[in-house]
Design a protein around this motif. Structure first.
Motif, PDB file in Angstrom:
ATOM      1  N   ARG A   1       0.817  -1.210   0.000  1.00 18.59           N
ATOM      2  CA  ARG A   1       0.000   0.000   0.000  1.00 18.59           C
ATOM      3  C   ARG A   1       0.859   1.272   0.000  1.00 18.59           C
ATOM      4  N   ALA A   2       1.975   1.225   0.742  1.00 25.07           N
ATOM      5  CA  ALA A   2       2.836   2.414   0.847  1.00 25.07           C
ATOM      6  C   ALA A   2       3.352   2.848  -0.519  1.00 25.07           C
ATOM      7  N   ARG A   3       3.571   1.887  -1.411  1.00 22.38           N
ATOM      8  CA  ARG A   3       4.069   2.258  -2.732  1.00 22.38           C
ATOM      9  C   ARG A   3       2.993   2.935  -3.563  1.00 22.38           C
TER      10      ARG A   3
ATOM     11  N   GLU B  93       0.525   4.708  -2.252  1.00 25.45           N
ATOM     12  CA  GLU B  93       0.376   6.045  -1.663  1.00 25.45           C
ATOM     13  C   GLU B  93       1.551   6.942  -2.060  1.00 25.45           C
TER      14      GLU B  93
END
Lengths: 600, 243
Positions: free
Chosen positions: A55-57, A59
């Motif tokens: 998910r961080a990528r 975002e």
């Protein structure tokens, strides 16, 4: 909940259309935002789960681009183009008027969540400003009357699709044609000539033509194609760089509007030469309105056998896709562009290796400018020798210039290489005196009055084609300050000197603008210039101080009349800081002002 | 020990051997020579973002962590010109974030602080930006203090390449770049981050701090309190046990 169901089904159809493919994240995010208004945290989670990325990528990418928002910014998002040419046409006053009518501060969303108004980097409409984007749709030629009408439509919540069509009209303003814009090629003609020559012979013609990259750097197109063709890889790719973000440049917009066939044909010829089956055209987000027209051109070319399998009956397969950017100037840098095409933030890669060996998906890739690819068609049709005879010794062919600012006829001018700046100004029409010409945008060079006989050519001034003209009434300090803020806004943030340095420089310029500058601050600017020019990761940081450096050297009085003293002057203004205390205590008598206290 | 069969380059006038493919900073480190750096770490792929390791190789500026050593290459490293640039870069990093060394748990173990001492940085010089970066104390074992982040992405690389977790990423652009964590809430407690991760050890500054062990070693007796960073070439950032 019905709302959630709508969200889910809209998102699912986007994800299905994009093949649940993470490398298509830019397109997934754009289409999702077009459907849902903004990219909420649960939506990003769902996208990440679907494409199998952390998910961080997801975002990380969503947070990088100016045109993606991870918080709601209103059902109407108005972004005023803030290039210096828009400023000269009065965009700030118009934006203020719009904000007042909407009871809004720039950069803020209205209390009812209806609308937000802000500025954005140059939208490429410098010949027909002041320009803006409304929900990422280009609007040109704003006037006080249009501002009023637009505010009414926003208040009445009229869908943008129902707004007056003439607001969205974009003129081509082609003022002078030469070999490229005046070509008489029909779709398929240049491609047929290229296929008949064969890939190796076509490459020889390109090398013989002396064609060099039209993005400004001027790398030999033949050398680039050859390096890509010779590189080992599972697949080869052709990328057309249509991320025309340099403020003041709009020639690619016109090529893609009127000469799209020529551009796609150039990509196809490049594909044949380097051995690619796939081409990607990276279109800047500001030109979103061109997406559907470009896709219909592609469809027509497929129907005509100029794209797809067995092109023109030959054993050659090639197809092209258009990818949209989302508001990031840095993606004009070829390795940042490739990162973006792979769904990532547009941060330039460490080079070497170069894209010709390790490009898109790690494969050999040739990245060429829109104009370069269009010009390749002329070489295919007429041969390298014919092409090399136009222009100068080291700059073969013609160059399309985007002319804006203080001229009578702003627009597109094509000349053989070697034309003088003065000649362009004469043709574009000058009233009064010309103080300066900014060639190649903020990262280029500022020419003074005594330099107008210089030539547009790689031997003298290499350029992507922007000429912004400033008459003698213009304040060259404000020009440089506008550019400083542009670079601070567009720095990708990867390397320290550019990320922090561009902001330090913009703040120094603001300090001078508010009358708190001293010679010390000018020394500081030179120091930042020396640091950023050597230490930055890519061309953006290396050239970010150019306009300041040039204007300081050539238009120093514009700076010096702002200096408060000849000694050090702090940015902090004690008397101004006391204004809050005066306001709170209701005092405004003489003794409440610092100047008077000191005197007594 | 110099292996005579290896090619050499010249760093500040000294012959430094290298194996082909090594970058300048790898060759220098192997030879015990210090090139100032922040985002580079011997265990991870070069990143090239902090630019503190900027050297002049054959007359051209470049990051020593991304330039491959070549036989006969002449490299300027600790010259006045380059250390001046490094000092300015460090000052930019100091004013970009909120670095209050006297109250920072990492003081004495901090590579940013140690490097600033090394190149003689006496003041931040520029106006402070004072960014608003709330801390995240949600995790039971680890505190994230984003005020000190220098965007080196060592935690990003460690979590991705060693831990296989992808806990961290940079988002935003330009001066608004900032570290994010891999959860919808944006909080570290909602990720599978653990104090035993490599990413928990790798931060060169004081962003990722383990709880309940603060000041176990008093200031004055810490890694860079004892000897300067340039005298500890090849030594890694201190683990919690050392600190």
């Amino acid at each position: 909940m019905p709302a959630t169901m709508t969200t889910t089904s809209a998102l699912q159809s986007v994800l299905a259309r994009q093949g649940h493919d993470g490398t298509r994240l830019m397109q997934i995010l754009r289409e999702t935002q077009e459907a849902l208004g903004w990219l909420s945290p649960p939506v990003l989670t769902e996208i990440a789960r679907d494409i199998g990325w952390p998910r961080a990528r997801v975002e990380s990418t969503a947070g990088f681009y100016s045109f993606f928002h991870t918080r709601p910014l209103g059902r109407y998002r108005v972004l005023w183009s803030d290039n210096i040419t828009d400023r000269m046409l009065g965009n700030i006053d118009l934006m203020q008027a719009m904000c007042e009518k909407l009871w809004l501060e720039p950069g803020r969303v209205s209390e009812d969540g209806l609308v937000s108004v802000d500025t954005t980097s140059c939208t490429g409409m410098c010949d027909q400003g002041p320009a803006l984007l409304v929900n990422y749709r280009a609007v040109t030629r704003m006037t006080p009357r249009r501002v009023e009408a637009m505010v009414d439509l926003i208040r009445a919540e009229t869908p943008v699709a129902a707004w007056p069509a003439e607001w969205f009209a974009v003129e081509d303003n082609i003022r002078r044609k030469d070999i490229l814009l005046g070509n008489a090629l029909v779709p398929g003609e240049a491609l047929a000539a290229a296929l008949e020559r064969g890939a190796a012979a076509m490459l020889d013609e390109i090398k013989r033509s002396g064609l060099r990259g039209r993005g400004g750097a001027g790398f030999g197109t033949g050398l680039k194609w050859e390096a890509c063709r010779d590189a080992m890889g599972e697949a080869h790719y052709v990328i057309c760089n249509a991320d025309e973000g340099e403020p003041g440049t709009f020639k690619d917009r016109v090529l893609l509007t009127r000469y799209a066939d020529l551009v796609f044909e150039g990509m196809t010829i490049a594909g044949h030469v380097v051995g690619a089956k796939k081409g990607l055209l990276y279109l800047r987000g500001e030109y979103r309105y061109l997406l559907e027209p470009l896709e219909s051109v592609l469809a027509a070319r497929r129907a005509a056998g100029l794209l797809g399998g067995n092109i023109l009956g030959q054993p050659f397969d090639f197809d092209i896709e258009v990818h949209l950017g989302a508001g990031a100037y840095i993606c004009g840098e070829e390795s940042a562009l490739i990162e973006s095409l792979e769904g990532k933030p547009g941060r330039p890669r460490i080079r070497p290796p170069f894209p010709v060996t390790h490009g898109y998906l790690g494969q050999p890739t040739t990245v060429n400018n829109v104009e370069t690819l269009a010009a390749a068609c002329l070489v295919a049709k007429h041969g390298g020798e014919w092409y090399s005879k136009v222009g100068t010794t080291k700059s073969a062919g013609s160059k399309i210039l985007s002319v804006s600012g203080d001229v009578e006829r702003p627009g597109i001018y094509e000349y053989p290489f070697g034309v003088t700046v003065q000649q362009v100004l004469n043709d574009a029409g000058i009233e009064g005196c010309t103080q300066a010409v900014q060639v190649s945008g903020p990262s280029g060079v500022t020419l003074g009055q005594n330099e107008l006989e210089r030539r547009i050519a790689f031997e003298d001034i290499p350029t992507a084609g922007a000429l912004m003209v400033f008459d003698c009434t213009r304040d060259m300090f404000e020009v440089a300050r506008n550019f400083a803020h542009f670079f601070a806004h567009e720095s990708c943030g990867f390397c320290t000197p550019c990320r922090v340095g561009t902001t330090v420089v913009a703040r120094l310029m603001d300090k001078l603008a508010t009358g708190h500058g001293s010679p010390y601050d000018i020394d500081e600017m030179f120091k930042m210039h020396r640091l950023m020019q050597g230490a930055s990761h890519c061309g953006l940081g290396n050239s970010a101080c150019n306009p300041m450096f040039d204007t300081l050297n050539k238009f120093r009085p514009a700076y010096e009349r702002r200096l408060k003293s000849l000694d050090y002057e702090p940015a902090f203004d004690l008397d101004a800081a006391l204004s809050q205390a005066r306001q709170m205590t209701g005092r405004d008598d003489a003794a409440a002002h610092l100047a008077n206290v000191e005197e007594s | 020990m110099t292996d005579n069969t290896l090619p050499t380059c010249l760093i500040d006038g000294e012959e430094v051997p290298f194996t082909p493919g090594q970058t300048l900073i790898q060759a220098a480190t192997a030879a015990g020579k210090y090139i100032p750096h922040l985002c580079w770490h011997p265990d991870f792929a070069a990143h090239g973002s902090c630019k503190i390791c900027t050297v002049k190789a054959d007359g051209r500026f470049g990051a020593a962590c991304t330039i491959e050593a070549r036989a006969g290459m002449t490299v300027e490293n600790r010259t006045t010109e380059l250390d001046d640039k490094r000092r300015t870069l460090l000052q930019l990093l100091f004013v970009e974030g909120n670095h209050f060394c006297p109250s920072c748990e990492k003081s004495g173990n901090c590579l940013l602080q140690a490097t600033a001492y090394e190149v003689g940085m006496m003041s931040p010089h520029f106006d402070h930006f004072y960014p608003d970066r709330p801390v995240d104390a949600s995790h039971p074992d680890v505190l994230l203090d984003f005020n000190r982040c220098i965007m080196c992405e060592l935690c990003v690389r460690a979590s991705r390449d060693v831990d296989g977790k992808n806990i961290f990423a940079l988002s935003g652009r330009g001066i608004k770049s900032h570290l994010i964590v891999n959860s919808e809430s944006g909080r570290i407690k909602d990720t599978d981050f653990s104090a035993g991760d490599r990413a928990a050890e790798v931060c060169p500054v004081g962003v990722i701090l383990k709880k309940r062990v603060g000041f176990a070693v008093p200031i004055g007796g810490r890694k860079y309190d004892v000897s300067p960073v340039s005298a500890q070439v090849g030594a890694q950032a201190p683990t919690r046990e050392e600190a």
